[in-house]
Write a protein that holds these residues in place. Structure first.
Motif, PDB file in Angstrom:
ATOM      1  N   ALA A 105      -2.869   0.702   6.900  1.00 12.41           N
ATOM      2  CA  ALA A 105      -2.137  -0.463   7.400  1.00 12.41           C
ATOM      3  C   ALA A 105      -2.810  -1.762   6.968  1.00 12.41           C
ATOM      4  CB  ALA A 105      -2.026  -0.405   8.924  1.00 12.41           C
ATOM      5  N   LYS A 106      -4.114  -1.833   7.113  1.00 11.54           N
ATOM      6  CA  LYS A 106      -4.859  -3.063   6.827  1.00 11.54           C
ATOM      7  C   LYS A 106      -4.810  -3.429   5.341  1.00 11.54           C
ATOM      8  CE  LYS A 106      -9.261  -5.227   7.878  1.00 11.54           C
ATOM      9  NZ  LYS A 106      -9.847  -5.539   9.155  1.00 11.54           N
ATOM     10  N   PHE A 107      -4.829  -2.425   4.476  1.00 12.11           N
ATOM     11  CA  PHE A 107      -4.919  -2.685   3.036  1.00 12.11           C
ATOM     12  C   PHE A 107      -3.672  -2.250   2.270  1.00 12.11           C
ATOM     13  CE2 PHE A 107      -9.331  -2.017   4.538  1.00 12.11           C
ATOM     14  CZ  PHE A 107      -9.771  -3.329   4.385  1.00 12.11           C
ATOM     15  N   LYS A 108      -2.518  -2.247   2.939  1.00 16.66           N
ATOM     16  CA  LYS A 108      -1.296  -1.787   2.267  1.00 16.66           C
ATOM     17  C   LYS A 108      -0.937  -2.662   1.069  1.00 16.66           C
ATOM     18  CE  LYS A 108       1.635  -4.005   5.692  1.00 16.66           C
ATOM     19  NZ  LYS A 108       2.425  -3.732   6.854  1.00 16.66           N
ATOM     20  N   ARG A 109      -1.354  -3.910   1.082  1.00 17.70           N
ATOM     21  CA  ARG A 109      -1.058  -4.807  -0.030  1.00 17.70           C
ATOM     22  C   ARG A 109      -2.190  -4.853  -1.061  1.00 17.70           C
ATOM     23  NH1 ARG A 109       2.700  -6.198   3.158  1.00 17.70           N
ATOM     24  NH2 ARG A 109       3.727  -8.036   3.798  1.00 17.70           N
ATOM     25  N   ASN A 110      -3.226  -4.081  -0.840  1.00 21.23           N
ATOM     26  CA  ASN A 110      -4.345  -4.031  -1.776  1.00 21.23           C
ATOM     27  C   ASN A 110      -4.700  -2.565  -2.047  1.00 21.23           C
ATOM     28  OD1 ASN A 110      -6.772  -4.252  -3.192  1.00 21.23           O
ATOM     29  ND2 ASN A 110      -7.325  -6.138  -2.125  1.00 21.23           N
ATOM     30  N   PRO A 111      -3.955  -1.945  -2.973  1.00 15.31           N
ATOM     31  CA  PRO A 111      -4.127  -0.510  -3.210  1.00 15.31           C
ATOM     32  C   PRO A 111      -5.534  -0.110  -3.665  1.00 15.31           C
ATOM     33  CG  PRO A 111      -2.446  -1.438  -4.678  1.00 15.31           C
ATOM     34  CD  PRO A 111      -2.921  -2.535  -3.797  1.00 15.31           C
ATOM     35  N   GLN A 112      -6.236  -0.972  -4.368  1.00 15.68           N
ATOM     36  CA  GLN A 112      -7.574  -0.623  -4.843  1.00 15.68           C
ATOM     37  C   GLN A 112      -8.541  -0.464  -3.658  1.00 15.68           C
ATOM     38  OE1 GLN A 112      -9.206  -3.409  -7.652  1.00 15.68           O
ATOM     39  NE2 GLN A 112     -10.869  -2.028  -8.219  1.00 15.68           N
ATOM     40  N   ILE A 113      -8.507  -1.392  -2.732  1.00 20.14           N
ATOM     41  CA  ILE A 113      -9.380  -1.297  -1.554  1.00 20.14           C
ATOM     42  C   ILE A 113      -8.940  -0.118  -0.684  1.00 20.14           C
ATOM     43  CG2 ILE A 113     -10.123  -2.448   0.566  1.00 20.14           C
ATOM     44  CD1 ILE A 113      -9.910  -5.103  -0.977  1.00 20.14           C
ATOM     45  N   LYS A 114      -7.624   0.030  -0.514  1.00 15.74           N
ATOM     46  CA  LYS A 114      -7.112   1.153   0.291  1.00 15.74           C
ATOM     47  C   LYS A 114      -7.590   2.478  -0.281  1.00 15.74           C
ATOM     48  CE  LYS A 114      -2.815   2.510   0.048  1.00 15.74           C
ATOM     49  NZ  LYS A 114      -1.354   2.585   0.140  1.00 15.74           N
ATOM     50  N   GLU A 115      -7.532   2.646  -1.589  1.00 17.99           N
ATOM     51  CA  GLU A 115      -7.968   3.893  -2.224  1.00 17.99           C
ATOM     52  C   GLU A 115      -9.468   4.107  -2.065  1.00 17.99           C
ATOM     53  OE1 GLU A 115      -6.064   6.406  -3.271  1.00 17.99           O
ATOM     54  OE2 GLU A 115      -4.451   5.135  -2.518  1.00 17.99           O
ATOM     55  N   ALA A 116     -10.245   3.032  -2.081  1.00 18.91           N
ATOM     56  CA  ALA A 116     -11.690   3.166  -1.855  1.00 18.91           C
ATOM     57  C   ALA A 116     -11.944   3.717  -0.450  1.00 18.91           C
ATOM     58  CB  ALA A 116     -12.389   1.819  -2.042  1.00 18.91           C
ATOM     59  N   PHE A 117     -11.228   3.198   0.544  1.00 21.02           N
ATOM     60  CA  PHE A 117     -11.376   3.695   1.912  1.00 21.02           C
ATOM     61  C   PHE A 117     -10.892   5.137   2.030  1.00 21.02           C
ATOM     62  CE2 PHE A 117     -12.093  -0.675   3.153  1.00 21.02           C
ATOM     63  CZ  PHE A 117     -12.927  -0.559   4.255  1.00 21.02           C
ATOM     64  N   LEU A 118      -9.750   5.438   1.445  1.00 17.92           N
ATOM     65  CA  LEU A 118      -9.203   6.794   1.558  1.00 17.92           C
ATOM     66  C   LEU A 118     -10.083   7.816   0.828  1.00 17.92           C
ATOM     67  CD1 LEU A 118      -5.376   6.088   1.304  1.00 17.92           C
ATOM     68  CD2 LEU A 118      -6.775   6.398   3.351  1.00 17.92           C
ATOM     69  N   GLY A 119     -10.664   7.429  -0.305  1.00 20.46           N
ATOM     70  CA  GLY A 119     -11.600   8.319  -1.002  1.00 20.46           C
ATOM     71  C   GLY A 119     -12.840   8.581  -0.162  1.00 20.46           C
ATOM     72  N   LEU A 120     -13.334   7.545   0.478  1.00 17.33           N
ATOM     73  CA  LEU A 120     -14.477   7.692   1.368  1.00 17.33           C
ATOM     74  C   LEU A 120     -14.137   8.629   2.530  1.00 17.33           C
ATOM     75  CD1 LEU A 120     -17.332   6.535   2.354  1.00 17.33           C
ATOM     76  CD2 LEU A 120     -15.910   5.162   3.849  1.00 17.33           C
ATOM     77  N   ILE A 121     -12.949   8.475   3.084  1.00 21.28           N
ATOM     78  CA  ILE A 121     -12.522   9.320   4.202  1.00 21.28           C
ATOM     79  C   ILE A 121     -12.419  10.780   3.760  1.00 21.28           C
ATOM     80  CG2 ILE A 121     -10.570   9.808   5.741  1.00 21.28           C
ATOM     81  CD1 ILE A 121     -10.229   6.639   5.812  1.00 21.28           C
ATOM     82  N   ASP A 122     -11.903  11.033   2.553  1.00 22.36           N
ATOM     83  CA  ASP A 122     -11.864  12.407   2.033  1.00 22.36           C
ATOM     84  C   ASP A 122     -13.274  12.989   1.922  1.00 22.36           C
ATOM     85  OD1 ASP A 122      -9.095  12.419   1.815  1.00 22.36           O
ATOM     86  OD2 ASP A 122      -9.087  11.974  -0.340  1.00 22.36           O
ATOM     87  N   ASP A 123     -14.211  12.196   1.415  1.00 22.39           N
ATOM     88  CA  ASP A 123     -15.591  12.657   1.297  1.00 22.39           C
ATOM     89  C   ASP A 123     -16.198  12.911   2.681  1.00 22.39           C
ATOM     90  OD1 ASP A 123     -15.346  12.443  -1.441  1.00 22.39           O
ATOM     91  OD2 ASP A 123     -16.427  10.533  -1.576  1.00 22.39           O
ATOM     92  N   ALA A 124     -15.866  12.063   3.641  1.00 19.12           N
ATOM     93  CA  ALA A 124     -16.373  12.239   5.010  1.00 19.12           C
ATOM     94  C   ALA A 124     -15.807  13.518   5.627  1.00 19.12           C
ATOM     95  CB  ALA A 124     -16.035  11.024   5.860  1.00 19.12           C
ATOM     96  N   HIS A 125     -14.559  13.838   5.321  1.00 18.79           N
ATOM     97  CA  HIS A 125     -13.982  15.094   5.834  1.00 18.79           C
ATOM     98  C   HIS A 125     -14.718  16.306   5.261  1.00 18.79           C
ATOM     99  CE1 HIS A 125     -10.709  14.314   8.564  1.00 18.79           C
ATOM    100  NE2 HIS A 125     -10.213  13.396   7.770  1.00 18.79           N
ATOM    101  N   ARG A 126     -15.070  16.247   3.977  1.00 20.95           N
ATOM    102  CA  ARG A 126     -15.823  17.356   3.378  1.00 20.95           C
ATOM    103  C   ARG A 126     -17.189  17.490   4.059  1.00 20.95           C
ATOM    104  NH1 ARG A 126     -12.839  15.935  -0.907  1.00 20.95           N
ATOM    105  NH2 ARG A 126     -14.201  14.349  -1.764  1.00 20.95           N
ATOM    106  N   ALA A 127     -17.827  16.366   4.322  1.00 21.78           N
ATOM    107  CA  ALA A 127     -19.117  16.397   5.027  1.00 21.78           C
ATOM    108  C   ALA A 127     -18.937  16.949   6.437  1.00 21.78           C
ATOM    109  CB  ALA A 127     -19.716  14.989   5.077  1.00 21.78           C
TER     110      ALA A 127
END
Length: 164
Positions: A76-98
């Motif tokens: 929601a916060k970064f819907k207009r900034n896909p690059q930042i949103k993807e950085a957060f979502l990639g981090l969240i995927d890595d956190a789920h693996r951890a």
């Protein structure tokens, strides 16, 4: 190579167990730091305007729930900034693996193969077909520790640079 004596195996097993225990302990510290950082980011998500309510909401939440809420908030916060949103979502995927590895290491039973220099983590009941055995070297566990540490450090940087 000569055969190991019983004393050598016991000594090596004890050494291996201490090294593994230390690494698992450091991982638990990192998981706790990651969990707390996520909770604080979620509590402050609205700039602290509803800090008390949001703190209470996330105080008892598990890591999975915090990651899900964080993903939703980041989208929601970064819907207009896909690059930042993807950085957060990639981090969240890595956190789920951890998080998934944390569940294995906390709920597993640990054994040690001194002559092979491996720790063996077994999950599931011994009588179930779902029992699973995973072998780790000290190097594997050090890599996992560095991985969760990296996730936490990336989270801190993203929060400081983009979230707050």
């Amino acid at each position: 190579m000569s055969a190991w004596t019983g004393i050598e195996i016991r000594e090596e097993r004890d050494k291996l167990e201490r090294e593994v225990a230390a690494l698992l302990g450091f991982m638990l510290f990192e998981y706790a730091r990651l969990d707390m950082a996520l909770g604080m980011a979620l509590a402050w998500a609205d700039g602290g305007r509803d800090l008390k309510s949001r703190s209470e909401q996330f105080a008892g939440a598990n890591l999975y729930s915090k990651l899900a809420a964080f993903a939703k908030a980041a989208q929601a916060k970064f819907k207009r900034n896909p690059q930042i949103k993807e950085a957060f979502l990639g981090l969240i995927d890595d956190a789920h693996r951890a998080r998934e590895f944390r569940n294995i290491l906390v709920h597993g039973r640990w054994g040690f193969e001194a002559t092979e220099q491996t720790a063996v983590c077994v999950t599931g009941l011994p009588t179930s077909v779902g029992q699973r055995e995973i072998r780790y070297t000290i190097s594997d566990l050090q890599g996992m520790l560095e991985s969760v540490r990296s996730v936490r450090q990336r989270l801190h940087k993203l929060i400081a640079d983009k979230w707050l």
